[in-house]
Design a protein around this motif. Structure first.
Motif, PDB file in Angstrom:
ATOM      1  N   PHE A  53       0.867  -1.188   0.000  1.00  0.00           N
ATOM      2  CA  PHE A  53       0.000   0.000   0.000  1.00  0.00           C
ATOM      3  C   PHE A  53       0.895   1.227   0.000  1.00  0.00           C
ATOM      4  O   PHE A  53       1.922   1.263   0.678  1.00  0.00           O
ATOM      5  CB  PHE A  53      -0.912   0.013   1.228  1.00  0.00           C
ATOM      6  CG  PHE A  53      -1.866   1.179   1.254  1.00  0.00           C
ATOM      7  CD1 PHE A  53      -3.077   1.109   0.581  1.00  0.00           C
ATOM      8  CD2 PHE A  53      -1.542   2.353   1.914  1.00  0.00           C
ATOM      9  CE1 PHE A  53      -3.947   2.187   0.567  1.00  0.00           C
ATOM     10  CE2 PHE A  53      -2.412   3.433   1.911  1.00  0.00           C
ATOM     11  CZ  PHE A  53      -3.621   3.360   1.238  1.00  0.00           C
ATOM     12  N   LEU A  54       0.504   2.267  -0.748  1.00  0.00           N
ATOM     13  CA  LEU A  54       1.286   3.501  -0.880  1.00  0.00           C
ATOM     14  C   LEU A  54       0.575   4.672  -0.212  1.00  0.00           C
ATOM     15  O   LEU A  54      -0.654   4.770  -0.249  1.00  0.00           O
ATOM     16  CB  LEU A  54       1.497   3.828  -2.359  1.00  0.00           C
ATOM     17  CG  LEU A  54       2.299   2.806  -3.174  1.00  0.00           C
ATOM     18  CD1 LEU A  54       2.074   3.042  -4.666  1.00  0.00           C
ATOM     19  CD2 LEU A  54       3.774   2.890  -2.841  1.00  0.00           C
ATOM     20  N   PHE A  55       1.369   5.579   0.384  1.00  0.00           N
ATOM     21  CA  PHE A  55       0.805   6.807   0.935  1.00  0.00           C
ATOM     22  C   PHE A  55       1.870   7.891   0.885  1.00  0.00           C
ATOM     23  O   PHE A  55       3.061   7.611   0.691  1.00  0.00           O
ATOM     24  CB  PHE A  55       0.294   6.595   2.367  1.00  0.00           C
ATOM     25  CG  PHE A  55       1.372   6.266   3.367  1.00  0.00           C
ATOM     26  CD1 PHE A  55       1.934   7.254   4.174  1.00  0.00           C
ATOM     27  CD2 PHE A  55       1.830   4.956   3.524  1.00  0.00           C
ATOM     28  CE1 PHE A  55       2.917   6.946   5.107  1.00  0.00           C
ATOM     29  CE2 PHE A  55       2.808   4.636   4.449  1.00  0.00           C
ATOM     30  CZ  PHE A  55       3.362   5.634   5.246  1.00  0.00           C
ATOM     31  N   GLU A  56       1.455   9.141   1.061  1.00  0.00           N
ATOM     32  CA  GLU A  56       2.382  10.269   1.041  1.00  0.00           C
ATOM     33  C   GLU A  56       2.363  10.981   2.384  1.00  0.00           C
ATOM     34  O   GLU A  56       1.308  11.154   2.994  1.00  0.00           O
ATOM     35  CB  GLU A  56       2.021  11.237  -0.088  1.00  0.00           C
ATOM     36  CG  GLU A  56       2.203  10.626  -1.473  1.00  0.00           C
ATOM     37  CD  GLU A  56       1.936  11.617  -2.594  1.00  0.00           C
ATOM     38  OE1 GLU A  56       1.651  12.796  -2.283  1.00  0.00           O
ATOM     39  OE2 GLU A  56       2.013  11.210  -3.762  1.00  0.00           O
ATOM     40  N   LEU A  57       3.538  11.388   2.826  1.00  0.00           N
ATOM     41  CA  LEU A  57       3.683  12.111   4.088  1.00  0.00           C
ATOM     42  C   LEU A  57       5.022  12.828   4.091  1.00  0.00           C
ATOM     43  O   LEU A  57       6.039  12.252   3.680  1.00  0.00           O
ATOM     44  CB  LEU A  57       3.612  11.147   5.283  1.00  0.00           C
ATOM     45  CG  LEU A  57       3.610  11.801   6.665  1.00  0.00           C
ATOM     46  CD1 LEU A  57       2.283  12.518   6.932  1.00  0.00           C
ATOM     47  CD2 LEU A  57       3.883  10.770   7.762  1.00  0.00           C
ATOM     48  N   GLY A  58       5.010  14.083   4.545  1.00  0.00           N
ATOM     49  CA  GLY A  58       6.248  14.840   4.668  1.00  0.00           C
ATOM     50  C   GLY A  58       6.957  15.067   3.352  1.00  0.00           C
ATOM     51  O   GLY A  58       8.198  15.131   3.309  1.00  0.00           O
ATOM     52  N   GLY A  59       6.179  15.182   2.260  1.00  0.00           N
ATOM     53  CA  GLY A  59       6.777  15.437   0.968  1.00  0.00           C
ATOM     54  C   GLY A  59       7.410  14.224   0.317  1.00  0.00           C
ATOM     55  O   GLY A  59       8.116  14.362  -0.701  1.00  0.00           O
ATOM     56  N   ARG A  60       7.179  13.046   0.871  1.00  0.00           N
ATOM     57  CA  ARG A  60       7.739  11.820   0.316  1.00  0.00           C
ATOM     58  C   ARG A  60       6.639  10.781   0.102  1.00  0.00           C
ATOM     59  O   ARG A  60       5.567  10.863   0.715  1.00  0.00           O
ATOM     60  CB  ARG A  60       8.795  11.226   1.254  1.00  0.00           C
ATOM     61  CG  ARG A  60      10.071  12.023   1.378  1.00  0.00           C
ATOM     62  CD  ARG A  60      11.126  11.184   2.094  1.00  0.00           C
ATOM     63  NE  ARG A  60      11.391   9.934   1.388  1.00  0.00           N
ATOM     64  CZ  ARG A  60      12.105   8.935   1.899  1.00  0.00           C
ATOM     65  NH1 ARG A  60      12.634   9.039   3.114  1.00  0.00           N
ATOM     66  NH2 ARG A  60      12.297   7.823   1.198  1.00  0.00           N
ATOM     67  N   ARG A  61       6.947   9.803  -0.752  1.00  0.00           N
ATOM     68  CA  ARG A  61       6.050   8.664  -0.922  1.00  0.00           C
ATOM     69  C   ARG A  61       6.628   7.473  -0.143  1.00  0.00           C
ATOM     70  O   ARG A  61       7.800   7.153  -0.231  1.00  0.00           O
ATOM     71  CB  ARG A  61       5.895   8.296  -2.393  1.00  0.00           C
ATOM     72  CG  ARG A  61       4.957   7.105  -2.610  1.00  0.00           C
ATOM     73  CD  ARG A  61       4.531   6.985  -4.061  1.00  0.00           C
ATOM     74  NE  ARG A  61       5.681   6.860  -4.941  1.00  0.00           N
ATOM     75  CZ  ARG A  61       5.650   7.144  -6.248  1.00  0.00           C
ATOM     76  NH1 ARG A  61       4.523   7.579  -6.801  1.00  0.00           N
ATOM     77  NH2 ARG A  61       6.721   6.999  -6.993  1.00  0.00           N
ATOM     78  N   TRP A  62       5.717   6.842   0.614  1.00  0.00           N
ATOM     79  CA  TRP A  62       6.087   5.703   1.437  1.00  0.00           C
ATOM     80  C   TRP A  62       5.233   4.500   1.043  1.00  0.00           C
ATOM     81  O   TRP A  62       4.204   4.644   0.390  1.00  0.00           O
ATOM     82  CB  TRP A  62       5.875   6.015   2.920  1.00  0.00           C
ATOM     83  CG  TRP A  62       6.609   7.223   3.408  1.00  0.00           C
ATOM     84  CD1 TRP A  62       6.166   8.511   3.401  1.00  0.00           C
ATOM     85  CD2 TRP A  62       7.920   7.260   3.973  1.00  0.00           C
ATOM     86  NE1 TRP A  62       7.109   9.356   3.919  1.00  0.00           N
ATOM     87  CE2 TRP A  62       8.205   8.615   4.290  1.00  0.00           C
ATOM     88  CE3 TRP A  62       8.881   6.291   4.251  1.00  0.00           C
ATOM     89  CZ2 TRP A  62       9.409   9.004   4.866  1.00  0.00           C
ATOM     90  CZ3 TRP A  62      10.085   6.677   4.834  1.00  0.00           C
ATOM     91  CH2 TRP A  62      10.332   8.018   5.122  1.00  0.00           C
ATOM     92  N   ALA A  63       5.661   3.339   1.492  1.00  0.00           N
ATOM     93  CA  ALA A  63       4.885   2.117   1.252  1.00  0.00           C
ATOM     94  C   ALA A  63       4.909   1.256   2.499  1.00  0.00           C
ATOM     95  O   ALA A  63       5.855   1.305   3.302  1.00  0.00           O
ATOM     96  CB  ALA A  63       5.450   1.345   0.072  1.00  0.00           C
ATOM     97  N   ILE A  64       3.862   0.470   2.669  1.00  0.00           N
ATOM     98  CA  ILE A  64       3.815  -0.553   3.703  1.00  0.00           C
ATOM     99  C   ILE A  64       3.416  -1.867   3.054  1.00  0.00           C
ATOM    100  O   ILE A  64       2.804  -1.883   1.990  1.00  0.00           O
ATOM    101  CB  ILE A  64       2.840  -0.199   4.854  1.00  0.00           C
ATOM    102  CG1 ILE A  64       1.459   0.187   4.303  1.00  0.00           C
ATOM    103  CG2 ILE A  64       3.406   0.898   5.744  1.00  0.00           C
ATOM    104  CD1 ILE A  64       0.417   0.471   5.388  1.00  0.00           C
ATOM    105  N   GLN A  65       3.777  -2.956   3.723  1.00  0.00           N
ATOM    106  CA  GLN A  65       3.283  -4.273   3.354  1.00  0.00           C
ATOM    107  C   GLN A  65       2.774  -4.970   4.599  1.00  0.00           C
ATOM    108  O   GLN A  65       3.362  -4.839   5.684  1.00  0.00           O
ATOM    109  CB  GLN A  65       4.383  -5.132   2.731  1.00  0.00           C
ATOM    110  CG  GLN A  65       4.745  -4.788   1.319  1.00  0.00           C
ATOM    111  CD  GLN A  65       5.399  -5.964   0.623  1.00  0.00           C
ATOM    112  OE1 GLN A  65       4.717  -6.824   0.076  1.00  0.00           O
ATOM    113  NE2 GLN A  65       6.721  -5.992   0.619  1.00  0.00           N
ATOM    114  N   GLY A  66       1.691  -5.714   4.440  1.00  0.00           N
ATOM    115  CA  GLY A  66       1.223  -6.544   5.528  1.00  0.00           C
ATOM    116  C   GLY A  66       2.198  -7.689   5.756  1.00  0.00           C
ATOM    117  O   GLY A  66       2.775  -8.227   4.816  1.00  0.00           O
ATOM    118  N   ALA A  67       2.361  -8.058   7.030  1.00  0.00           N
ATOM    119  CA  ALA A  67       3.338  -9.101   7.344  1.00  0.00           C
ATOM    120  C   ALA A  67       2.910  -9.867   8.584  1.00  0.00           C
ATOM    121  O   ALA A  67       2.089  -9.416   9.388  1.00  0.00           O
ATOM    122  CB  ALA A  67       4.732  -8.494   7.548  1.00  0.00           C
ATOM    123  N   GLY A  68       3.495 -11.054   8.716  1.00  0.00           N
ATOM    124  CA  GLY A  68       3.441 -11.823   9.945  1.00  0.00           C
ATOM    125  C   GLY A  68       4.867 -12.025  10.426  1.00  0.00           C
ATOM    126  O   GLY A  68       5.770 -12.252   9.620  1.00  0.00           O
TER     127      GLY A  68
END
Length: 440
Positions: free
Chosen positions: A150-165
């Motif tokens: 999943f992608l999102f923007e914060l602080g002038g940058r693009r970030w990503a997360i992934q679900g994990a176990g």
């Protein structure tokens, strides 16, 4: 291309208003984006059977969230490559003015996947471009499962997360820098199941399909709670703040409250998308979920053998809007859906496509009537409550102010119909719902 809402399907339980192909398996919504004047919604899809295997990306689009057009399959798994076991869940983004999709590419069934990026055509209809690996398997050996970027923007940058176990804590969210969409950098973890407040969520083996969206000043994190080989533990939300840590320069999510976003038997793996108003509506967060073939207790379900016989399984919910009210996260029907209302109908004999709006105080009950009556839902309304019940033959979606939504499946047989009963203190209005006609 063809419309996805044909009223001619031989199976009465097949939806007329929820878009899905005539046959095959459907699960998670994916890659949702507004491009070229249309909402594009992709979904996990097996065109060859009603079983969860050989996963492709199906594709549909709409200018108004009502009438949907079917497009060719967007992504096919490629045997012997990064996605030989399937093109699993992911998101859409407009990158450099052009649409792209980002998804989990799995070589095998063991739950560890790489992130693949495909850049599409300007109209989001051609996805034949090169498939680029943006993030390989994580370096942390404690990770037992990883998927669903999943992608999102914060602080002038693009970030990503992934679900994990993770072997030591269960659910976790991997964090990446994604300014270059085609080459991500590992940045540790955004959150794990031992963090304050989210530690109250039901234990699970991993967090799937994470979604992180902003609503006003708040940030809402959505996670599907996953247990391998067992019924899922539900879809949770966490309401809180998202800031940049001055020391590390990385995002920090701090939760202050959690809950479940839908308590029905069928809802799982939703996808949320931040709408900026380009579709002519006010800025909002839209969300779709997967409605599994799982009926509530006491209601006739559909076995895998029956799904095989009918040739289809699964659908997406109606589009919903995610709101924050009184420090609670709720889902309400997308505002466009009121345009489906047609003729007023009697609540004691509802058609297969119907909406009921309930207000007042007292007991209400939705049943599937016939030789053996089945109770789909029963509730106790309080003064000030409003409930909207949306029915499309085999899916029932219930939205009650101040409460989690409810998504159920039910399968009317010949001679059976839905009916709603209520106390004298409850007022009910009902309409049949029309099948929309795609624009020429």
């Amino acid at each position: 291309m063809t419309g996805l809402q044909s009223p001619q399907h031989a199976d009465r339980s097949f939806p007329r208003l929820h878009p899905r192909p005539e046959a095959g398996w459907v699960n998670d919504p994916n890659g949702i984006m507004f491009v070229d004047g249309r909402w594009h919604v992709f979904f996990q899809y097996n065109p060859g059977s009603a079983r969860h295997e050989d996963i492709h990306w199906g594709h549909t689009s709409s200018a108004d969230l009502l009438a949907w057009e079917e497009h060719p399959v967007a992504l096919h798994p490629r045997p012997g490559t990064t996605d030989g076991f399937g093109c699993w869940s992911g998101v859409g983004v407009v990158d450099g003015g052009l649409p792209a999709v980002v998804y989990s590419a799995a070589r095998d069934r063991h739950g560890r996947s790489e992130v693949v990026v495909v850049h599409g055509s300007a109209d989001a209809r051609d996805w034949s471009g090169e498939r680029l690996v943006a993030a390989a398997l994580p370096s942390d050996e404690r990770v037992t499962m990883v998927r669903d970027p999943f992608l999102f923007e914060l602080g002038g940058r693009r970030w990503a997360i992934q679900g994990a176990g993770r072997s030591d804590v269960g659910g976790a969210l991997l964090l990446y820098g994604a300014d270059d969409l085609d080459a991500w950098t590992e940045e540790g973890y955004l959150l794990d199941a031992e963090a304050p407040v989210v530690s109250d969520l039901a234990p699970c083996e991993g967090w799937e399909c994470p979604q992180l969206v902003q609503v006003g000043e708040d940030w809402v994190l959505i996670m599907s709670l996953w247990l391998d080989g067992q019924p899922h533990r539900g879809v949770a939300w966490a309401l809180g703040s998202l800031t940049i840590d001055e020391g590390t320069g990385r995002p920090v999510f701090s939760a202050r409250r959690t809950g479940l976003i839908d308590e029905g038997s069928s809802f799982y793996a939703p996808q949320a998308v931040q709408s900026d108003g380009a579709d002519g509506q006010p800025a909002r967060v839209l969300l779709w979920g997967w409605a599994q073939e799982l009926a509530p207790a006491g209601v006739r379900g559909r076995t895998q053998a029956e799904a095989d016989e009918h040739g289809w399984s699964g659908m997406l919910t109606f589009p919903r809007e995610l709101i924050v009210r009184d420090d609670q996260v709720e889902l309400v029907p997308a505002r466009e859906l009121t345009a489906l209302r047609a003729e007023p109908v009697d609540v004691t004999a509802l058609p297969d496509q119907a909406e009921v709006v309930l207000t007042g105080a007292g007991t209400v009950e939705l049943v599937l009537g016939g030789s053996a009556e089945q109770t789909v839902w029963q509730g106790e309304l309080s003064a000030g409550d409003e409930v909207r019940v949306l029915i499309d033959t085999s899916i029932v979606e219930i939205h009650r102010s101040g409460h989690p939504s409810l998504t159920f499946r039910a399968y009317p047989s010949d001679g059976e119909h839905y009916a709603l009963r209520h106390d004298a203190g409850v007022t009910a209005e009902a309409w049949s719902l029309r099948v929309p006609t795609p624009a020429a």
